[in-house]
Design a protein around this motif. Structure first.
Motif, mmCIF file in Angstrom:
data_model
loop_
_atom_site.group_PDB
_atom_site.id
_atom_site.type_symbol
_atom_site.label_atom_id
_atom_site.label_comp_id
_atom_site.label_asym_id
_atom_site.label_seq_id
_atom_site.Cartn_x
_atom_site.Cartn_y
_atom_site.Cartn_z
ATOM 1 N N LEU A 25 0.842 -1.209 0.000
ATOM 2 C CA LEU A 25 0.000 0.000 0.000
ATOM 3 C C LEU A 25 0.875 1.256 0.000
ATOM 4 O O LEU A 25 0.602 2.223 -0.728
ATOM 5 N N MET A 28 2.381 1.742 -3.387
ATOM 6 C CA MET A 28 1.365 2.193 -4.342
ATOM 7 C C MET A 28 1.146 3.698 -4.179
ATOM 8 O O MET A 28 1.086 4.446 -5.171
ATOM 9 N N THR B 3 -7.924 -5.117 2.545
ATOM 10 C CA THR B 3 -7.010 -4.112 2.014
ATOM 11 C C THR B 3 -5.578 -4.614 1.990
ATOM 12 O O THR B 3 -4.810 -4.268 1.101
ATOM 13 N N LEU B 4 -5.223 -5.451 2.972
ATOM 14 C CA LEU B 4 -3.830 -5.870 3.083
ATOM 15 C C LEU B 4 -3.448 -6.947 2.074
ATOM 16 O O LEU B 4 -2.268 -7.207 1.877
ATOM 17 N N LEU B 6 -4.295 -6.745 -1.136
ATOM 18 C CA LEU B 6 -4.523 -6.150 -2.462
ATOM 19 C C LEU B 6 -3.440 -6.547 -3.449
ATOM 20 O O LEU B 6 -3.694 -6.619 -4.655
ATOM 21 N N TYR B 7 -2.220 -6.789 -2.948
ATOM 22 C CA TYR B 7 -1.118 -7.048 -3.886
ATOM 23 C C TYR B 7 -1.275 -8.382 -4.587
ATOM 24 O O TYR B 7 -0.527 -8.688 -5.504
ATOM 25 N N THR B 12 -5.977 -4.572 -8.931
ATOM 26 C CA THR B 12 -5.235 -3.481 -8.286
ATOM 27 C C THR B 12 -4.220 -2.878 -9.242
ATOM 28 O O THR B 12 -4.142 -1.657 -9.415
#
Lengths: 182, 108
Positions: A25, A28, B3-4, B6-7, B12
């Motif tokens: 995150l 990004m 959310t964690l 997403l990778y 994404t």
């Protein structure tokens, strides 16, 4: 990172997967902020610095995509060479943006924003509505396999790209020398 | 999908690349200098490379192909930057400006 194992349950923040997600995150955000600086900064030197930040973020995204070799090449070529070359050109040509609005007028900003917004929106909707088939992997895509492919299946392209680079170097020298006075 | 994690999701990367592409298009339209437009073009190329790498990681059967393609995009981008910047320098020597509005021979 395990190449082909989708995570189904939500990882906790202080597990290995959770920290990986947190770093992703952050990188990004780094990429997007760098891109924003690169396209919106008033002065070109700041835009190049933003481009550098953006490319560092993109390199880390490549790392998340199981390609440490390409990530390293991104750092070497983009951050190390292309950005520095642009910085040199800015110093040599000294382009201060003196006039804010030319004949393009004050409309170019909003119109450009609308154009970019439409393009981005279209791409996102397309990505959202398309079902991509997932095929079984035939290899792991390591640096060794890249090297083998480059020197067997893609050897012709490899040679051609080196010729392109050679011509580009010579052409750049000729162009930059041409009008030089003494 | 939290959310964690997403990778681990193809979309994404596609959204990220679309946003970078949009920034590049915006810069390309609104920038008034040649070097600024070149910087925006680099953003567009980076977005294209991210798309290649994302599909390479998540859907392609042979994950070397996308990486090799990205390497070729990098080589082409380096050549493009070198040629483009020397053209910018030649233009600057002739016109004493790299503002796109000043680069006109004819009146009009």
């Amino acid at each position: 990172m395990n190449p082909s194992m989708p995570i189904t349950e939500a990882p906790g923040l202080f597990t290995a997967d959770g920290l990986t997600g947190l770093i992703f995150l952050v990188m990004m955000a780094v990429t997007l902020i760098g891109g924003l600086i690169a396209c919106c900064a008033e002065r070109l030197v700041r835009a190049v610095a933003g481009l550098m930040v953006c490319f560092v973020g993109v390199a880390s995204l490549y790392y998340f995509l199981n390609s440490p070799f390409v990530a390293m090449m991104q750092m070497l070529i983009y951050v190390g060479a292309v950005c520095i070359t642009i910085a040199f050109a800015i110093m040599l040509a000294a382009p201060e943006e003196s006039k804010k609005n030319g004949p393009a007028g004050p409309l170019s900003g909003p119109l450009g924003f609308i154009t970019a917004g439409i393009v981005t929106f279209g791409l996102i909707v397309m990505a959202l509505n398309t079902k991509f088939p997932i095929l079984a992997k035939v290899n792991q895509g390591t640096a060794k396999e890249i090297g083998i492919q480059l020197l067997t299946q893609y050897s012709m392209v490899f040679e051609l790209i080196s010729i392109v680079l050679l011509i580009a170097i010579i052409g750049a020298l000729v162009l930059a020398r041409a009008g030089r006075s003494k | 999908m939290s959310t964690l994690s997403l990778y681990n999701n193809l979309n994404t990367f596609l959204y990220l690349a679309a946003l970078l592409f949009g920034m590049g298009v915006y810069g390309l339209v609104t920038r008034r200098t040649l070097i600024g437009m070149l910087i925006s073009a680099e953003l567009i190329l980076a977005a294209a490379s991210i798309n290649f790498m994302a599909f390479n990681r998540f859907t392609a059967p042979d994950p070397t192909v996308g990486q090799i393609f990205t390497l070729f995009i990098m080589a082409i981008a380096a050549a493009e930057a070198a040629i483009g910047l020397s053209i910018v320098l030649a233009v600057y020597r002739n016109y004493k400006s790299i503002d796109t509005e000043d680069l006109v021979e004819l009146q009009g």
